[in-house]
Design a protein around this motif. Sequence first.
Motif, PDB file in Angstrom:
ATOM      1  N   PRO A   1      12.519  25.280  66.768  1.00 13.77           N
ATOM      2  CA  PRO A   1      13.385  26.394  66.350  1.00 13.77           C
ATOM      3  C   PRO A   1      12.608  27.643  65.957  1.00 13.77           C
ATOM      4  CG  PRO A   1      14.129  24.331  65.374  1.00 13.77           C
ATOM      5  CD  PRO A   1      12.796  24.056  65.992  1.00 13.77           C
ATOM      6  N   ARG A   2      11.448  27.477  65.349  1.00 16.64           N
ATOM      7  CA  ARG A   2      10.624  28.626  64.980  1.00 16.64           C
ATOM      8  C   ARG A   2      10.144  29.372  66.226  1.00 16.64           C
ATOM      9  NH1 ARG A   2       9.134  33.131  62.561  1.00 16.64           N
ATOM     10  NH2 ARG A   2       6.904  33.323  62.107  1.00 16.64           N
ATOM     11  N   VAL A   3       9.689  28.639  67.214  1.00 17.47           N
ATOM     12  CA  VAL A   3       9.226  29.267  68.447  1.00 17.47           C
ATOM     13  C   VAL A   3      10.394  29.928  69.181  1.00 17.47           C
ATOM     14  CG1 VAL A   3       8.095  28.877  70.674  1.00 17.47           C
ATOM     15  CG2 VAL A   3       7.284  27.675  68.633  1.00 17.47           C
ATOM     16  N   GLN A   4      11.534  29.257  69.202  1.00 18.99           N
ATOM     17  CA  GLN A   4      12.716  29.867  69.808  1.00 18.99           C
ATOM     18  C   GLN A   4      13.068  31.181  69.130  1.00 18.99           C
ATOM     19  OE1 GLN A   4      15.511  26.382  69.747  1.00 18.99           O
ATOM     20  NE2 GLN A   4      16.124  27.219  71.728  1.00 18.99           N
ATOM     21  N   ALA A   5      13.010  31.198  67.809  1.00 21.86           N
ATOM     22  CA  ALA A   5      13.362  32.411  67.069  1.00 21.86           C
ATOM     23  C   ALA A   5      12.385  33.542  67.377  1.00 21.86           C
ATOM     24  CB  ALA A   5      13.397  32.116  65.571  1.00 21.86           C
ATOM     25  N   LEU A   6      11.101  33.230  67.469  1.00 25.76           N
ATOM     26  CA  LEU A   6      10.120  34.257  67.793  1.00 25.76           C
ATOM     27  C   LEU A   6      10.367  34.836  69.180  1.00 25.76           C
ATOM     28  CD1 LEU A   6       6.864  32.597  66.406  1.00 25.76           C
ATOM     29  CD2 LEU A   6       8.030  34.610  65.474  1.00 25.76           C
ATOM     30  N   LEU A   7      10.641  33.970  70.132  1.00 26.10           N
ATOM     31  CA  LEU A   7      10.898  34.436  71.490  1.00 26.10           C
ATOM     32  C   LEU A   7      12.194  35.234  71.555  1.00 26.10           C
ATOM     33  CD1 LEU A   7       9.815  31.238  73.453  1.00 26.10           C
ATOM     34  CD2 LEU A   7       8.586  33.410  73.345  1.00 26.10           C
ATOM     35  N   ASP A   8      13.207  34.760  70.854  1.00 26.86           N
ATOM     36  CA  ASP A   8      14.481  35.472  70.838  1.00 26.86           C
ATOM     37  C   ASP A   8      14.312  36.868  70.239  1.00 26.86           C
ATOM     38  OD1 ASP A   8      17.489  35.337  71.196  1.00 26.86           O
ATOM     39  OD2 ASP A   8      17.366  35.782  69.049  1.00 26.86           O
ATOM     40  N   GLY A   9      13.500  36.975  69.205  1.00 26.38           N
ATOM     41  CA  GLY A   9      13.253  38.268  68.597  1.00 26.38           C
ATOM     42  C   GLY A   9      12.584  39.256  69.533  1.00 26.38           C
ATOM     43  N   ALA A  10      11.901  38.725  70.563  1.00 25.74           N
ATOM     44  CA  ALA A  10      11.265  39.572  71.568  1.00 25.74           C
ATOM     45  C   ALA A  10      12.137  39.743  72.806  1.00 25.74           C
ATOM     46  CB  ALA A  10       9.914  38.977  71.960  1.00 25.74           C
ATOM     47  N   GLY A  11      13.372  39.269  72.720  1.00 26.57           N
ATOM     48  CA  GLY A  11      14.271  39.392  73.864  1.00 26.57           C
ATOM     49  C   GLY A  11      14.020  38.382  74.963  1.00 26.57           C
ATOM     50  N   ILE A  12      13.359  37.271  74.621  1.00 23.64           N
ATOM     51  CA  ILE A  12      13.041  36.222  75.598  1.00 23.64           C
ATOM     52  C   ILE A  12      13.858  34.989  75.246  1.00 23.64           C
ATOM     53  CG2 ILE A  12      11.235  34.774  76.586  1.00 23.64           C
ATOM     54  CD1 ILE A  12       9.223  36.942  75.712  1.00 23.64           C
ATOM     55  N   ARG A  13      14.763  34.625  76.111  1.00 24.40           N
ATOM     56  CA  ARG A  13      15.604  33.460  75.848  1.00 24.40           C
ATOM     57  C   ARG A  13      14.853  32.196  76.246  1.00 24.40           C
ATOM     58  NH1 ARG A  13      21.145  31.728  79.060  1.00 24.40           N
ATOM     59  NH2 ARG A  13      21.728  30.015  77.682  1.00 24.40           N
ATOM     60  N   ALA A  14      14.765  31.251  75.318  1.00 19.64           N
ATOM     61  CA  ALA A  14      14.107  29.974  75.579  1.00 19.64           C
ATOM     62  C   ALA A  14      15.042  28.833  75.215  1.00 19.64           C
ATOM     63  CB  ALA A  14      12.810  29.863  74.781  1.00 19.64           C
ATOM     64  N   HIS A  15      15.004  27.789  76.002  1.00 18.15           N
ATOM     65  CA  HIS A  15      15.787  26.584  75.750  1.00 18.15           C
ATOM     66  C   HIS A  15      14.888  25.537  75.099  1.00 18.15           C
ATOM     67  CE1 HIS A  15      18.806  28.247  78.546  1.00 18.15           C
ATOM     68  NE2 HIS A  15      17.762  28.582  79.281  1.00 18.15           N
ATOM     69  N   ALA A  16      15.476  24.655  74.348  1.00 20.94           N
ATOM     70  CA  ALA A  16      14.751  23.509  73.799  1.00 20.94           C
ATOM     71  C   ALA A  16      15.445  22.242  74.276  1.00 20.94           C
ATOM     72  CB  ALA A  16      14.704  23.554  72.283  1.00 20.94           C
ATOM     73  N   VAL A  17      14.657  21.289  74.744  1.00 19.35           N
ATOM     74  CA  VAL A  17      15.195  20.015  75.215  1.00 19.35           C
ATOM     75  C   VAL A  17      14.449  18.892  74.522  1.00 19.35           C
ATOM     76  CG1 VAL A  17      15.879  20.974  77.453  1.00 19.35           C
ATOM     77  CG2 VAL A  17      13.611  19.943  77.189  1.00 19.35           C
ATOM     78  N   ASP A  18      15.087  17.731  74.489  1.00 21.47           N
ATOM     79  CA  ASP A  18      14.478  16.578  73.821  1.00 21.47           C
ATOM     80  C   ASP A  18      13.494  15.841  74.712  1.00 21.47           C
ATOM     81  OD1 ASP A  18      15.963  17.064  71.535  1.00 21.47           O
ATOM     82  OD2 ASP A  18      17.619  15.774  72.169  1.00 21.47           O
ATOM     83  N   ASP A  19      13.333  16.275  75.957  1.00 21.38           N
ATOM     84  CA  ASP A  19      12.421  15.618  76.882  1.00 21.38           C
ATOM     85  C   ASP A  19      10.971  15.935  76.503  1.00 21.38           C
ATOM     86  OD1 ASP A  19      14.590  14.691  78.367  1.00 21.38           O
ATOM     87  OD2 ASP A  19      14.666  16.547  79.521  1.00 21.38           O
TER      88      ASP A  19
END
Length: 285
Positions: A93-111
């Motif tokens: 979630p921290r990495v997702q938030a950083l990327l989102d703040g830069a306008g980069i959408r990232a998905h997280a999966v349990d794989d």
Amino acid sequence: MDQPLPPLFVSHGSPMTALDPGAAGAFWQRLGQAIDATFGRPRAVVALSAHSLTREPVLLAAARHPTVHDFGGFPDALYRLRYDAPGAPALAPRVQALLDGAGIRAHAVDDGGLDHGIWVPLRFMYPDADVAVLPLAWVPSDPPAAQFALGQALAPLAAEGVLVLGTGSITHNLRLLASFTGRGPVDQPERAESAAFRDWFAQRSAARDWDALFDYRRQAPHAALMHPSDEHLLPWFGAAGAGGREHAPQRLHASVTYGALGMDVYAFGAQAPALARALEAPALA
């Protein structure tokens, strides 16, 4: 952890490096020791590998990663090697938030799973497989400047005990590697084109010539020969972005296998010189 961790780019080379480490494997061992001695053990690694590619950024947020043997035609002993490392789902979630703040959408999966671009060098850096890993699969069609921007979004992780690790190869044209078909030794002399490309990259890095580096396919000597496709070099730009524009990338290690597969390692950011000094310490020699 007193100092931020310098992001790294590691040329991972052939999967056979896991069995025949050579100069690069010996350096990776010293690299892990130097990081621990200077900055402390990373609490996690965010890994951008040339072998984990997607249409949109994806975080592999499994609780544990099995070893992925994503290659064929090698000795059986290589497929028996294991490097099953813990994952870092709480970091996703921290990495997702950083990327989102830069306008980069990232998905997280349990794989999960570690391709050889990740587990081969980590096997030497952290042989006990006790450092958590969060692979970040990335988009290979994005140009160097976009990969740099992705890395810039990850920059705050350095002060949070997270090592941003790009893995690929500073030169990567497998058609040039005659040894893979049994016609040449791993330590054969380097091709002049490979040396010219690696030297250009090191010189432009030392000069912080980001415009030239981003435009390497037009400006670097023999760029298309050394990288017919550039997915193995693009992780360099992701790691460089995490270090920022203000500090010159520093080449920590330079070697070549099979005459044309560069094994160079770079560190980025303000702490790169401290890591270089640590690697020169007699205790790590």
